[in-house]
Design a protein around this motif. Structure first.
Motif, mmCIF file in Angstrom:
data_model
loop_
_atom_site.group_PDB
_atom_site.id
_atom_site.type_symbol
_atom_site.label_atom_id
_atom_site.label_comp_id
_atom_site.label_asym_id
_atom_site.label_seq_id
_atom_site.Cartn_x
_atom_site.Cartn_y
_atom_site.Cartn_z
ATOM 1 N N LYS A 201 0.715 -1.204 0.429
ATOM 2 C CA LYS A 201 -0.078 -0.118 0.052
ATOM 3 C C LYS A 201 1.279 1.319 0.192
ATOM 4 C CE LYS A 201 -4.002 -2.378 2.539
ATOM 5 N NZ LYS A 201 -4.574 -1.277 3.569
ATOM 6 N N GLU A 202 2.040 1.275 0.907
ATOM 7 C CA GLU A 202 2.958 2.185 0.993
ATOM 8 C C GLU A 202 4.046 2.484 -0.589
ATOM 9 O OE1 GLU A 202 7.064 3.695 3.784
ATOM 10 O OE2 GLU A 202 5.846 2.499 3.876
ATOM 11 N N THR A 203 4.015 1.616 -1.259
ATOM 12 C CA THR A 203 4.444 1.670 -2.731
ATOM 13 C C THR A 203 3.542 2.258 -3.652
ATOM 14 O OG1 THR A 203 5.656 -0.271 -2.760
ATOM 15 C CG2 THR A 203 5.371 0.511 -3.865
ATOM 16 N N LYS A 204 1.885 2.034 -3.918
ATOM 17 C CA LYS A 204 0.717 3.141 -4.334
ATOM 18 C C LYS A 204 0.611 3.579 -3.805
ATOM 19 C CE LYS A 204 -1.103 -1.959 -5.768
ATOM 20 N NZ LYS A 204 -2.052 -2.152 -4.960
ATOM 21 N N PHE A 205 1.368 4.108 -2.486
ATOM 22 C CA PHE A 205 0.356 6.378 -2.102
ATOM 23 C C PHE A 205 2.018 7.094 -2.706
ATOM 24 C CE2 PHE A 205 0.575 8.338 1.231
ATOM 25 C CZ PHE A 205 -0.294 9.240 1.210
ATOM 26 N N ARG A 206 3.013 6.297 -2.439
ATOM 27 C CA ARG A 206 3.994 7.320 -2.826
ATOM 28 C C ARG A 206 4.534 7.322 -4.286
ATOM 29 N NH1 ARG A 206 8.274 7.418 0.572
ATOM 30 N NH2 ARG A 206 8.194 6.215 2.454
ATOM 31 N N ALA A 207 3.612 5.774 -5.186
ATOM 32 C CA ALA A 207 3.483 6.793 -6.879
ATOM 33 C C ALA A 207 2.169 7.777 -6.843
ATOM 34 C CB ALA A 207 2.522 5.345 -7.319
ATOM 35 N N SER A 208 1.490 7.401 -6.211
ATOM 36 C CA SER A 208 0.404 8.197 -5.637
ATOM 37 C C SER A 208 1.074 10.012 -5.991
ATOM 38 C CB SER A 208 -1.111 8.101 -5.551
ATOM 39 O OG SER A 208 -1.409 6.910 -5.893
ATOM 40 N N ILE A 209 1.545 9.812 -4.583
ATOM 41 C CA ILE A 209 2.133 10.927 -3.957
ATOM 42 C C ILE A 209 3.077 11.623 -5.595
ATOM 43 C CG2 ILE A 209 3.563 12.465 -2.896
ATOM 44 C CD1 ILE A 209 1.919 10.614 -0.729
ATOM 45 N N SER A 210 3.574 10.867 -5.905
ATOM 46 C CA SER A 210 4.447 11.438 -6.682
ATOM 47 C C SER A 210 3.969 12.350 -7.775
ATOM 48 C CB SER A 210 5.762 10.270 -7.614
ATOM 49 O OG SER A 210 6.087 10.735 -8.477
ATOM 50 N N LEU A 211 2.948 11.467 -8.682
ATOM 51 C CA LEU A 211 2.044 11.923 -9.599
ATOM 52 C C LEU A 211 1.438 13.175 -8.953
ATOM 53 C CD1 LEU A 211 0.607 11.015 -12.820
ATOM 54 C CD2 LEU A 211 -1.169 9.882 -11.535
ATOM 55 N N LEU A 212 0.348 12.555 -8.237
ATOM 56 C CA LEU A 212 0.340 14.389 -7.605
ATOM 57 C C LEU A 212 0.765 15.568 -7.582
ATOM 58 C CD1 LEU A 212 -2.094 12.779 -4.549
ATOM 59 C CD2 LEU A 212 -2.725 14.033 -7.035
ATOM 60 N N GLU A 213 2.189 15.310 -6.488
ATOM 61 C CA GLU A 213 3.113 16.366 -7.134
ATOM 62 C C GLU A 213 3.760 17.026 -8.659
ATOM 63 O OE1 GLU A 213 6.819 14.932 -4.948
ATOM 64 O OE2 GLU A 213 6.245 15.008 -2.789
ATOM 65 N N ASN A 214 3.698 16.257 -8.978
ATOM 66 C CA ASN A 214 3.881 16.501 -10.819
ATOM 67 C C ASN A 214 3.260 17.308 -11.088
ATOM 68 O OD1 ASN A 214 6.401 14.879 -10.466
ATOM 69 N ND2 ASN A 214 5.740 12.816 -11.776
ATOM 70 N N LEU A 216 0.601 18.646 -9.494
ATOM 71 C CA LEU A 216 0.741 19.981 -9.084
ATOM 72 C C LEU A 216 1.602 21.625 -8.943
ATOM 73 C CD1 LEU A 216 -0.387 21.845 -6.803
ATOM 74 C CD2 LEU A 216 0.936 20.923 -4.865
ATOM 75 N N LYS A 217 2.676 20.700 -9.549
ATOM 76 C CA LYS A 217 4.425 21.509 -9.772
ATOM 77 C C LYS A 217 4.148 22.368 -11.859
ATOM 78 C CE LYS A 217 8.356 18.946 -7.961
ATOM 79 N NZ LYS A 217 9.287 18.203 -8.209
ATOM 80 N N ASN A 218 3.521 21.393 -12.259
ATOM 81 C CA ASN A 218 2.112 21.403 -13.226
ATOM 82 C C ASN A 218 1.375 22.866 -13.168
ATOM 83 O OD1 ASN A 218 4.568 19.896 -15.186
ATOM 84 N ND2 ASN A 218 2.430 18.318 -15.122
ATOM 85 N N ARG A 219 0.707 22.665 -12.302
ATOM 86 C CA ARG A 219 -0.307 23.198 -12.411
ATOM 87 C C ARG A 219 -0.211 24.968 -12.037
ATOM 88 N NH1 ARG A 219 -5.347 24.916 -13.701
ATOM 89 N NH2 ARG A 219 -6.766 25.584 -12.121
ATOM 90 N N VAL A 220 1.406 24.932 -10.746
ATOM 91 C CA VAL A 220 1.861 25.954 -10.023
ATOM 92 C C VAL A 220 2.832 26.818 -11.418
ATOM 93 C CG1 VAL A 220 3.572 27.016 -8.648
ATOM 94 C CG2 VAL A 220 2.237 25.169 -7.479
ATOM 95 N N SER A 221 3.173 25.980 -12.117
ATOM 96 C CA SER A 221 4.149 26.430 -13.787
ATOM 97 C C SER A 221 2.879 27.346 -13.802
ATOM 98 C CB SER A 221 4.295 25.481 -14.471
ATOM 99 O OG SER A 221 5.305 26.240 -15.309
ATOM 100 N N ASP A 222 2.014 26.911 -14.569
ATOM 101 C CA ASP A 222 0.928 27.457 -14.957
ATOM 102 C C ASP A 222 0.287 27.976 -14.289
ATOM 103 O OD1 ASP A 222 0.263 25.860 -17.168
ATOM 104 O OD2 ASP A 222 -1.034 24.324 -16.756
#
Length: 426
Positions: A201-214, A216-222
């Motif tokens: 579950k932690e692995t999947k959660f980390r993957a979800s967090i990484s996707l959300l971070e990316n 979020l970064k794109n959203r912040v850039s926009d």
């Protein structure tokens, strides 16, 4: 024979009746009631009062614990000072106590941490107190501590029972340990499985967090790009607003200047009309009285820019009675002596300069008017009454200017003169 201390707890109460018919209870409590000598268990001896029947005691003065033959072991005074008795050399004796204003809260406690055979015997709790009438009285509460000898057979039976009991406890402990080991193994397997599931579950959660971070970064850039664009637009709008405000301010100033100019022209026109009406009235009066009349009013329609010292020619005659004004030269020549009135109105022809005109009599300056033009045209006027003689010459001349400045060629520039009062020749 091996000795064994047998502590017998005796609650001995001595009742003493007071004058009011109530009784006082003083206790000496010794515990535990029975202890093996080999165990060296501590002995607790406590002197205390009964809380429900202490009306006879007004004030406790001294609490004392005595041993065999009345020899004191511990003494507690009213000032809460504690003193050791015959056993002051023993380190295994601890004493504490307190004498309170409420008698039932007073106590004295002695603890023998390592009792000996010679400690057996009769003990007494002694209290000295003041009664209702202030007389010191004494109360005693005894208790007995005994020492008992046991034979070896009884001791062996005792230890045999203890060993059997310990063996049963050890067996039960071993069975419990086996049970716990099995239970622990099952729990360990279950925990390991939960750890594996949690790691997945932690692995999947980390993957979800990484996707959300990316994301979020794109959203912040926009958002940063939009912010910069909005700031640029805001600066542009601010500059446009500032420009429009300046333009509105300039237009407002121009409107105010035009209103002032229009009012000035209206006032000038009203003055001219009044002057013309006055002249016509005077002319009519002069004609009716058969007096000499001289009057004129002319404006300038010729284009040109005179230099300093030149005469301004008002060539377009609006009205003239007599022939004293020459519209070709701009000169007014006096034919009859008297008081003459002259009025000059002028407006400059261009902006950004100034023009000064003078009213002369025989080359002598009598009056002047000046116009300073900025972004808008300026207008000025002057009126003079003069005492003139025959052949005096009146004219308007340029006496100062800047930047090819001249006067306009319309009815904003008018030169008027008339005979106000004829006088004798000078």
């Amino acid at each position: 024979m091996i000795g064994k201390i047998k502590l017998i707890l005796l609650f001995t109460t001595i009742y003493v009746y007071t004058q009011n018919g109530l009784c006082l209870a003083l206790h000496l409590n010794i515990s535990p009631s029975r202890i093996d000598a080999m165990a060296q268990s501590a002995i607790n001896m406590t002197c205390s009062l009964n809380s429900s029947i202490d009306q006879d005691v007004q004030e406790v003065m001294i609490l004392e614990l005595t041993g065999q033959e009345g020899i004191p072991i511990a003494l507690l005074r009213q000032s809460c000072d504690i003193a050791n008795g015959t056993h002051s050399d023993r380190s295994d004796i601890q004493i504490e106590g307190h004498i309170d204003n409420v008698p039932s809260k007073s106590y004295l406690r002695v603890l023998l941490s390592k009792p000996r055979e010679e400690d057996a015997g009769l003990y007494q709790c002694v209290m000295y107190y003041l009664d209702n009438i202030g007389i010191i009285k004494k109360k005693i509460a005894p208790a007995n501590l005994t020492f008992e000898h046991l034979n070896i057979n009884l001791l062996l039976k005792y230890f045999s029972r203890k060993v059997s009991k310990l063996e049963n406890e050890i067996k039960n402990r071993i069975d419990s340990e086996h049970f716990l080991e099995g239970k622990f193994s099952r729990l360990e397997n279950k925990l390991q499985k939960q750890i594996s599931e949690q790691a997945e579950k932690e692995t999947k959660f980390r993957a979800s967090i990484s996707l959300l971070e990316n994301q979020l970064k794109n959203r912040v850039s926009d958002l940063e790009m939009l912010t910069k664009e909005n700031q640029k637009k805001e600066r542009g709008l601010t500059e446009n607003v500032s420009f429009l405000e300046d333009k509105i301010q300039n237009q407002t100033c121009r409107i105010l200047d035009l209103e002032i100019m229009v009012n000035s022209q209206r006032n000038t026109e009203a003055g001219m009309r009044a002057n013309i009406s006055s002249l016509e009235e005077k002319i009519r009066t002069g004609i009716s009285n058969k007096r000499y009349v001289s009057a004129f009013s002319a404006h300038r329609s010729l284009k040109g820019s005179e230099n300093i010292g030149d005469t301004i020619v008002f060539n377009d005659i609006i009205m003239q009675v007599g022939k004293d004004y020459d519209d070709n030269t701009g000169l007014f020549t006096v034919s009859k002596p008297g008081v003459y009135g002259f009025h000059l109105v002028a407006m400059v022809s261009t902006t950004n300069g100034y023009l000064v005109l003078g009213l002369f009599v025989n080359e002598i300056l009598m009056a002047e008017c000046s116009m300073a033009s900025g972004p808008y045209l300026d207008q000025s006027s002057v009126t003079a009454f003069l005492q003139l003689k025959v052949k005096d010459v009146v004219r308007v001349k340029v006496i100062g200017k800047m930047n090819h400045m001249g006067i306009r060629t319309d009815r904003n520039n008018i030169f008027t003169g008339y005979l106000f009062q004829e006088t004798d020749a000078l």
